[in-house]
Write an enzyme that holds these catalytic residues in place. Structure first.
Site, PDB file in Angstrom:
ATOM      1  N   ASP A 129       1.064  -1.402   0.054  1.00 15.34           N
ATOM      2  CA  ASP A 129      -0.136   0.155   0.014  1.00 15.34           C
ATOM      3  C   ASP A 129       0.914   1.298  -0.066  1.00 15.34           C
ATOM      4  O   ASP A 129       1.428   1.623   1.108  1.00 15.34           O
ATOM      5  CB  ASP A 129      -0.993   0.125   1.195  1.00 15.34           C
ATOM      6  CG  ASP A 129      -1.683   1.164   1.346  1.00 15.34           C
ATOM      7  OD1 ASP A 129      -2.050   1.981   0.345  1.00 15.34           O
ATOM      8  OD2 ASP A 129      -2.295   1.369   2.522  1.00 15.34           O
ATOM      9  N   ASP A 312      -1.825   5.978  -5.028  1.00 14.45           N
ATOM     10  CA  ASP A 312      -1.990   4.927  -3.765  1.00 14.45           C
ATOM     11  C   ASP A 312      -2.327   3.653  -4.379  1.00 14.45           C
ATOM     12  O   ASP A 312      -3.561   3.673  -5.029  1.00 14.45           O
ATOM     13  CB  ASP A 312      -3.084   5.722  -2.976  1.00 14.45           C
ATOM     14  CG  ASP A 312      -3.477   4.650  -1.834  1.00 14.45           C
ATOM     15  OD1 ASP A 312      -2.888   3.816  -1.600  1.00 14.45           O
ATOM     16  OD2 ASP A 312      -4.518   4.907  -1.155  1.00 14.45           O
TER      17      ASP A 312
END
Length: 425
Positions: A129, A312
């Site tokens: 992530d 992201d």
């Protein structure tokens, strides 16, 4: 030497001041293979409740980053608009490069790959992530929502050192990940970091139950200033300990198997050359935040003003501000505001007219969204309307999630503080 770490899973710091050198010819590479961990579609139909919950969770994650930034630096992040989500009620020890392959399994929204922890090393799967910075796994005392995940047995690792520091981070559904911070050896694609902060969770959030989250844990790849633990993330530890040839990493998120390339540039993964955008918050660094200069839909230019945006891998959708979302969909034939039928901020597009001319402009280069990534699935079985992957919500900045990133090779450069993009090969 080529190091590959394969995943057999079918369900799913200090920064260097010098410029990033290209890896030398013949230098070793490390790749982490990715497997998708879950999908927001089933048989082509969008899981609308899951999509809405995902938007709420993304907002909560960003807000956690804002709060951690203030705690760690004493400053308010410039994009922090003060809004907070109320919990929702839901039912090798040498300089090198490396790859971790990301193999494909479901219908492709989020991806996972492998990492090993401890002495002796024990293998785990994690969600990589770039929108967060902590690394956590289920610990030996975790009984809440940890069933089915592999446990980080801290007592079995001779190098695990309890930092006597607790970890708690809350999620949008009101549940949390709680745990104890350890430092231990971590091997990512064969590159070994020592003294790396790892959280041994004593409780998992409900969103991390096995049915919804097949990986064992989560490994953040943003910057230290937004880490709940306050410690450097894994990749920055590898860089500071001189374990990489170059202080960069790159992602491909492909239906036929993506990967994380560590310590260099995988020139075989993209066409043309990388277009770089500098980070716009650098003192200190926080998120991978760049500027998007506009959006086009064919010859129309619905967005012309520069937008702060974070890159992201942990967000499925492309999230923009509500005004921009409305403007973009106004230029897509047949698109409709779906606030009443799907949820606030969502739009629909005719399933047989998903456009192939929506493009995001970054550093003077336009990057087109494929119809496949823009289509989040039918509103319901047999419907002619599909949910758009572009959603309007006030996050404080845009979030360039997988709807955008699945079209690209994306490189994250910790030395030059920039993100590079090129179309996938």
């Amino acid at each position: 030497m080529q190091i590959k770490l394969s995943i057999a899973l079918l369900a799913l710091v200090p920064l260097l001041a010098a410029a990033s050198p290209a890896p030398a010819a013949g230098s070793p590479v490390t790749r982490v293979p990715f497997a998708r961990k879950r999908s927001f579609q089933k048989d082509g139909v969008a899981d609308i409740e899951a999509l809405k919950a995902h938007v709420a969770e993304v907002k909560t994650k960003i807000n956690r980053g804002f709060d951690n930034f203030k705690t760690n630096t004493g400053k308010v992040h410039p994009n922090d608009n003060g809004e907070r989500v109320q919990p929702a009620k839901r039912s090798l020890a040498k300089r090198a490069t490396g790859k971790v392959a990301l193999t494909d399994d479901l219908e492709g929204d989020l991806w996972q790959g492998g990492v090993s922890v401890g002495t002796p090393l024990s293998a785990f799967t994690v969600d990589f992530d770039t929108g967060s910075s902590d690394f956590f796994l289920p610990g030996p005392d975790c009984t809440v929502n940890c069933e089915g995940h592999k446990v980080f047995q801290t007592g079995s690792s001779s190098t695990a050192a309890d930092q006597r520091k607790t970890f708690t981070t809350e999620f949008a559904d009101g549940s949390s990940v709680d745990g104890e911070v350890f430092k231990d050896t971590v091997s990512l694609g064969g590159l070994v970091a020592t003294g790396q902060a790892v959280v041994a969770a004593t409780q998992y959030s409900s969103g991390f139950m096995l049915a919804d989250f097949p990986p064992d844990g989560l490994l953040g790849m943003a910057f230290q200033s937004i880490a709940q633990t306050g410690d450097p993330p894994v990749f920055q530890t590898l860089v500071s300990q001189s374990k990489t040839t170059s202080p960069v990493f790159g992602f491909t998120l492909l239906d036929n198997g993506g990967e994380l390339f560590l310590g260099g540039t995988d020139t075989s993964a993209f066409t043309g050359s990388l277009t770089f955008a500098p980070l716009i918050v650098t003192n200190p660094t926080a998120f991978w935040e760049i500027s998007v200069s506009g959006v086009t839909v064919g010859t129309a230019r619905p967005v012309t003003r520069a937008q702060d945006s974070i890159v992201d891998t942990g967000t499925t959708l492309l999230i923009v501000d509500p005004t921009s979302a409305t403007a973009i969909h106004r230029d897509i034939p047949g698109a409709q505001n779906a606030a009443r039928t799907v949820g606030q901020g969502f739009f629909t597009i005719p399933c047989n007219e998903i456009p192939s001319n929506v493009a995001i402009t970054i550093a003077g280069k336009s990057f087109t969204l494929s119809p496949d990534t823009l289509n989040a699935g039918q509103v319901s079985a047999g419907s002619n309307e599909c949910v758009s992957g572009i959603v309007g919500d006030n996050e404080g900045f845009w979030i360039l999630g997988d709807v955008f990133l699945r079209n690209l090779y994306t490189q994250f450069d910790t030395a030059n503080l920039r993100v590079g993009f090129a179309p996938v090969a």
